[in-house]
Design a protein around this motif. Sequence first.
Motif, PDB file in Angstrom:
ATOM      1  N   ALA A 339      55.731  15.007 -56.896  1.00 52.38           N
ATOM      2  CA  ALA A 339      55.759  14.738 -55.462  1.00 52.38           C
ATOM      3  C   ALA A 339      56.536  13.460 -55.185  1.00 52.38           C
ATOM      4  CB  ALA A 339      54.343  14.625 -54.909  1.00 52.38           C
ATOM      5  N   GLY A 340      57.422  13.511 -54.170  1.00 53.44           N
ATOM      6  CA  GLY A 340      58.238  12.358 -53.832  1.00 53.44           C
ATOM      7  C   GLY A 340      59.483  12.209 -54.682  1.00 53.44           C
ATOM      8  N   GLY A 362      56.449  22.203 -48.663  1.00 56.99           N
ATOM      9  CA  GLY A 362      56.635  20.810 -49.051  1.00 56.99           C
ATOM     10  C   GLY A 362      57.777  20.560 -50.007  1.00 56.99           C
ATOM     11  N   ALA A 383      56.577  13.624 -50.483  1.00 57.86           N
ATOM     12  CA  ALA A 383      55.543  12.766 -51.058  1.00 57.86           C
ATOM     13  C   ALA A 383      54.147  13.342 -50.858  1.00 57.86           C
ATOM     14  CB  ALA A 383      55.631  11.370 -50.448  1.00 57.86           C
ATOM     15  N   ASP A 384      53.984  14.103 -49.772  1.00 59.23           N
ATOM     16  CA  ASP A 384      52.669  14.685 -49.495  1.00 59.23           C
ATOM     17  C   ASP A 384      52.596  16.169 -49.864  1.00 59.23           C
ATOM     18  OD1 ASP A 384      54.364  15.637 -47.559  1.00 59.23           O
ATOM     19  OD2 ASP A 384      53.021  15.199 -45.861  1.00 59.23           O
ATOM     20  N   ALA A 386      51.598  19.458 -51.510  1.00 55.45           N
ATOM     21  CA  ALA A 386      50.313  19.800 -52.125  1.00 55.45           C
ATOM     22  C   ALA A 386      50.487  20.064 -53.618  1.00 55.45           C
ATOM     23  CB  ALA A 386      49.725  21.023 -51.449  1.00 55.45           C
ATOM     24  N   ALA A 406      51.262  15.167 -58.204  1.00 58.00           N
ATOM     25  CA  ALA A 406      51.393  13.765 -57.810  1.00 58.00           C
ATOM     26  C   ALA A 406      51.084  12.878 -59.007  1.00 58.00           C
ATOM     27  CB  ALA A 406      50.463  13.451 -56.643  1.00 58.00           C
TER      28      ALA A 406
END
Length: 544
Positions: A339-340, A362, A383-384, A386, A406
Amino acid sequence: MGQKPRGPGRWPGLLLGAVAGGVVFGGALTTAQDALAEDSRTPDRALVEERCSACHQKEADGSLHRIDHVRKTPEGWTMTLFRMRQFHGVALSDEEQRTLVRYFADRQGLAPEEAAPYRYVLERRPSVVEEPVTDGDLSVMCARCHSVARVGLQRRDEDEWRRLVNFHLGQWPTIEYSAQGRDRKWWEIASTEIPQTLGGKFPFRTDAWTSWQAAPKPDLSGRWAVAGHRAGIGSYGGTATVTKDGDGYRIAYDLTDSAGKPLTGDGRSTMFTGYEWRGTGTLDGKPVREVFAASRDGSRLDGRWFLTQQDEVGGSLHAVRAGGADSTILGTSQSFLKAGSTARVTLWGSGLDRGEVGFGPGVSAKILSRSPTSVTVEATAAADAAPGARSLTVGGAKAAGFAVYATLDSIRVEPDFTIARVGGNGGPVPPMTAQFEAVGYLNGPDGKPGTDDDVRVGPMPASWKVEPFNDAAAQMEDVKFAGAMGANGLFTPAGAGPNPQRQFGTNNIGDLKVVGTVIDGSATLTGTGRLISTVQRWNDPPIH
């Protein structure tokens, strides 16, 4: 079959090459007598009669005692003919053995469904631990000396299984006094219960084999989309071109690895039983062997390739025909996104030149290049986004096996248990290495690591070391003497012993804990596995 070069006790590899006069597939003949009458007019059957009938008597229906009442894989027939030559003095040239292996595998082989549960042993997959077999206590009665797969890749009726039991006792008279045999009435069980169990579980006559005999056999010529994975190295994909060559095929690989490096090679195969691909060739400049299985309709090839002299080193291969109406995703250059982050990801398969490319909510995907057999994207996970398992989509194609995360919850060393073998030092047997990967996982719905619902993220960059597995290993200084762990998780065992520098002058064997460490942001995660580095295998048959 990818065996190492012949040395003391070495088995020959499965003999490959064009074989004339093989059985023609088509409709099943109505009776055994009709089949034998038809078969008796072929040159191959004449060779069987000439070489085998001196010891195997002809029965009333024209069949040869024992020979015509067994079904095996090409490797199984190779082992049988090797034993006939080695122990019974049957005069067979290598060319004649090739002919007979092809003849028997085509005429008395296994249907695809029958071989499927045991392909791991044919493909020489390392680190496979068989599950205990409770049927008739086969794990104790059969699998204490060889794999269950060796049994499961044969088909006989009850009487013929009983003859095999008698052969075992005649060939190895002390078998009933071996470990785990003395705690029961071994001969009583072996001669009564076991043949009945095996005859019911692995019978000579099956609907699957009858169906396969009658089925048309596919022509595998054409262009194929390919993907696979080699542990410790990574994934790869591209295309392969297959052309007919006598009774087999030639194959040319045009692949790239996950970093975009070309991976090319070619080879030649023999086809057995209408679907069993056995090939030799080169890949990335190294000699390899191939053990693949074609699907019934010839639309897929699945299996494994491995180095000719080190069959534990190799990779998976999955292929579908390129240019078909359906889109298929076979593999990806990597199996996760953090993530991100942004990463360049290549998807390999067929029909990938049409439709949207999706990684789920996402995650955005910008297409960088595209063809019918691959699509490369710049994938960005918000970044968010899931965390969890995702399905990849390209048009109408959909595939699992991708994840967004993440932070990792745990690391597992895969395999969690395996062996290596000493070797080299000028001897005929090379060392057997062991390859490990540090695989990241997310906790599943139960929130606990190490349970069945965990989400596999994929292999991670890791640092590696070995430690003594127990006090005995520490006392014997196994870490010092057993071998070395490489930066990519490859353990290379030490040379063969005995070693005068070791306590008791023993071999360079060892019982080791393998530790893989992954840095994930500010977190440090470790996983462990067990490695036993042991002595050489002097007798390395095609089926263990």
